[in-house]
Design a protein around this motif. Structure first.
Motif, PDB file in Angstrom:
ATOM      1  N   GLY A 139      46.101  32.950  45.253  1.00  0.00           N
ATOM      2  CA  GLY A 139      45.374  33.285  46.483  1.00  0.00           C
ATOM      3  C   GLY A 139      45.515  34.771  46.741  1.00  0.00           C
ATOM      4  O   GLY A 139      45.613  35.231  47.861  1.00  0.00           O
ATOM      5  N   TYR A 140      45.560  35.522  45.631  1.00  0.00           N
ATOM      6  CA  TYR A 140      45.831  36.956  45.708  1.00  0.00           C
ATOM      7  C   TYR A 140      44.566  37.766  45.439  1.00  0.00           C
ATOM      8  O   TYR A 140      43.769  37.424  44.559  1.00  0.00           O
ATOM      9  CB  TYR A 140      46.894  37.342  44.668  1.00  0.00           C
ATOM     10  N   SER A 141      44.422  38.859  46.170  1.00  0.00           N
ATOM     11  CA  SER A 141      43.487  39.911  45.755  1.00  0.00           C
ATOM     12  C   SER A 141      44.048  41.211  46.289  1.00  0.00           C
ATOM     13  O   SER A 141      44.670  41.259  47.351  1.00  0.00           O
ATOM     14  CB  SER A 141      42.068  39.661  46.259  1.00  0.00           C
ATOM     15  N   SER A 142      43.850  42.263  45.515  1.00  0.00           N
ATOM     16  CA  SER A 142      44.452  43.537  45.863  1.00  0.00           C
ATOM     17  C   SER A 142      43.851  44.118  47.130  1.00  0.00           C
ATOM     18  O   SER A 142      44.543  44.715  47.952  1.00  0.00           O
ATOM     19  CB  SER A 142      44.272  44.496  44.698  1.00  0.00           C
ATOM     20  N   ARG A 143      42.553  43.950  47.318  1.00  0.00           N
ATOM     21  CA  ARG A 143      41.927  44.508  48.525  1.00  0.00           C
ATOM     22  C   ARG A 143      42.427  43.772  49.759  1.00  0.00           C
ATOM     23  O   ARG A 143      42.615  44.369  50.815  1.00  0.00           O
ATOM     24  CB  ARG A 143      40.403  44.435  48.408  1.00  0.00           C
ATOM     25  N   TRP A 144      42.654  42.461  49.635  1.00  0.00           N
ATOM     26  CA  TRP A 144      43.240  41.703  50.750  1.00  0.00           C
ATOM     27  C   TRP A 144      44.616  42.290  51.068  1.00  0.00           C
ATOM     28  O   TRP A 144      44.948  42.552  52.229  1.00  0.00           O
ATOM     29  CB  TRP A 144      43.371  40.216  50.374  1.00  0.00           C
ATOM     30  N   GLU A 145      45.406  42.519  50.010  1.00  0.00           N
ATOM     31  CA  GLU A 145      46.781  42.998  50.171  1.00  0.00           C
ATOM     32  C   GLU A 145      46.825  44.380  50.843  1.00  0.00           C
ATOM     33  O   GLU A 145      47.638  44.623  51.748  1.00  0.00           O
ATOM     34  CB  GLU A 145      47.420  43.073  48.780  1.00  0.00           C
ATOM     35  N   ILE A 146      45.926  45.279  50.409  1.00  0.00           N
ATOM     36  CA  ILE A 146      45.912  46.635  50.967  1.00  0.00           C
ATOM     37  C   ILE A 146      45.431  46.603  52.428  1.00  0.00           C
ATOM     38  O   ILE A 146      46.002  47.260  53.299  1.00  0.00           O
ATOM     39  CB  ILE A 146      45.045  47.579  50.088  1.00  0.00           C
ATOM     40  N   SER A 197      39.553  43.045  37.977  1.00  0.00           N
ATOM     41  CA  SER A 197      39.293  41.881  38.837  1.00  0.00           C
ATOM     42  C   SER A 197      40.199  41.798  40.070  1.00  0.00           C
ATOM     43  O   SER A 197      40.800  40.751  40.339  1.00  0.00           O
ATOM     44  CB  SER A 197      39.378  40.589  38.012  1.00  0.00           C
ATOM     45  N   ASN A 198      40.289  42.929  40.797  1.00  0.00           N
ATOM     46  CA  ASN A 198      40.988  42.916  42.098  1.00  0.00           C
ATOM     47  C   ASN A 198      42.485  42.591  42.002  1.00  0.00           C
ATOM     48  O   ASN A 198      43.048  41.934  42.869  1.00  0.00           O
ATOM     49  CB  ASN A 198      40.294  41.912  43.036  1.00  0.00           C
ATOM     50  N   PHE A 199      43.121  43.048  40.918  1.00  0.00           N
ATOM     51  CA  PHE A 199      44.537  42.749  40.693  1.00  0.00           C
ATOM     52  C   PHE A 199      45.367  44.032  40.813  1.00  0.00           C
ATOM     53  O   PHE A 199      45.107  45.016  40.110  1.00  0.00           O
ATOM     54  CB  PHE A 199      44.687  42.143  39.298  1.00  0.00           C
ATOM     55  N   LEU A 200      46.332  44.059  41.686  1.00  0.00           N
ATOM     56  CA  LEU A 200      47.336  45.129  41.781  1.00  0.00           C
ATOM     57  C   LEU A 200      46.747  46.552  41.716  1.00  0.00           C
ATOM     58  O   LEU A 200      47.306  47.425  41.046  1.00  0.00           O
ATOM     59  CB  LEU A 200      48.378  44.956  40.653  1.00  0.00           C
ATOM     60  N   LEU A 201      45.645  46.771  42.402  1.00  0.00           N
ATOM     61  CA  LEU A 201      44.955  48.067  42.298  1.00  0.00           C
ATOM     62  C   LEU A 201      45.858  49.244  42.677  1.00  0.00           C
ATOM     63  O   LEU A 201      45.837  50.295  42.038  1.00  0.00           O
ATOM     64  CB  LEU A 201      43.707  48.074  43.190  1.00  0.00           C
TER      65      LEU A 201
END
Ligand code: IPE
Ligand code: IPE
Ligand code: MG
Length: 246
Positions: A139-146, A197-201
């Motif tokens: 349920g991960y995406s880097s943009r969500w995280e940032i 693919s939106n991973f650890l950007l």
């Protein structure tokens, strides 16, 4: 000499991140349903976790389910979620045997409650293990995280707990999901796709990127060792000149 023995133990990456891709295509090639590929991908997860533990790699992050993957057909999502629960149950003993600690990154609240529960219980059971940390991105995406980090910083600013002048990359890193985890030294992507693919950007700013055509269910320990060897033959300059780092 075996691949594993060629690896320089003094130059190991502290953190290896993997985009596990190609399960669907692997199954299709065999005339099977995509889910069959996901099921076989679990064997690769076990193998690579063991390989990382054998080498003594501190952090292994695996991208298992992205925020965008919620847009897949519901039947596939359901199958992936139940596979997650059954694999976490079945593999806890492998984690214990290999002294591996499980950690999560991602929006855990977005997961169905049974998945969330199973995930939390496996995290608790393995919390005392001191070997490799297996970080599962679900349920991960880097943009969500940032965006989540920005929102939490803004909240602290509004409460007067952070000064706007103190916002810098070091502070932002503290609010990113991966917290105390060092940035990946190498990012591996399987299945011949050349994208992130939106991973650890944020975290892969200076990671070495490694792409292989091997589909995830075919990925084995030797494929992992080959990626580590490839990494060890690179020169990381972090903006400096070759003479400065050599
Ligand atoms: C990776 O395999 C697993 C997940 C994204 C959950 P895919 O399911 O993306 O397989 P391909 O890329 O369609 O072959
Ligand atoms: C990336 O794979 C996500 C995971 C491996 C969990 P995808 O198959 O979802 O990526 P795209 O859609 O091909 O970029
Ligand atoms: Mg894919």
């Amino acid at each position: 000499m075996e691949l594993k023995d060629q690896i320089d133990r003094k130059k190991l990456p502290a953190h290896v991140a993997v985009i596990m891709d190609g399960n669907g295509r692997w199954a299709k090639k065999k005339g099977k349903h995509r889910i069959f590929g996901h099921k076989n991908g679990v064997t690769s997860v076990r193998e690579i976790t063991e390989a990382a533990a054998e080498l003594g790699i501190q952090y292994l992050t695996l991208y298992a389910f992205s925020t965008e993957n919620w847009n897949r057909p519901q039947t596939e999502i359901d199958a992936l979620m139940s596979l997650l629960v059954s694999s976490l149950s079945a593999e806890t003993k492998t984690l214990m045997k290999n002294n591996v600690r499980l950690l999560p990154i991602g929006d855990l609240k977005s997961l169905p409650s049974n998945v969330h529960k199973k995930f939390s219980s496996c995290i608790n059971k393995t919390a005392g293990n001191t070997g490799t940390s297996l970080v599962l991105a679900i349920g991960y995406s880097s943009r969500w995280e940032i965006a989540d980090a920005a929102r939490r910083i803004a909240l602290e600013v509004s409460k007067g707990e952070i000064n706007v002048e103190d916002i810098n990359s070091k502070l932002l890193s503290k609010y990113i999901n991966t917290l105390e985890i060092p940035d990946p030294d190498i990012l591996i992507r399987t299945s011949g796709e050349y994208r992130v693919s939106n991973f650890l950007l944020w975290q892969i700013a200076y990671s070495e990127l490694y792409f292989t055509d091997t589909l995830w269910p075919d990925f084995r320990k030797d494929d992992f060792f080959e990626a580590i060897l490839n990494f060890q033959n690179r020169e990381r300059r972090f903006g400096k000149t070759s003479e400065q780092v050599g």
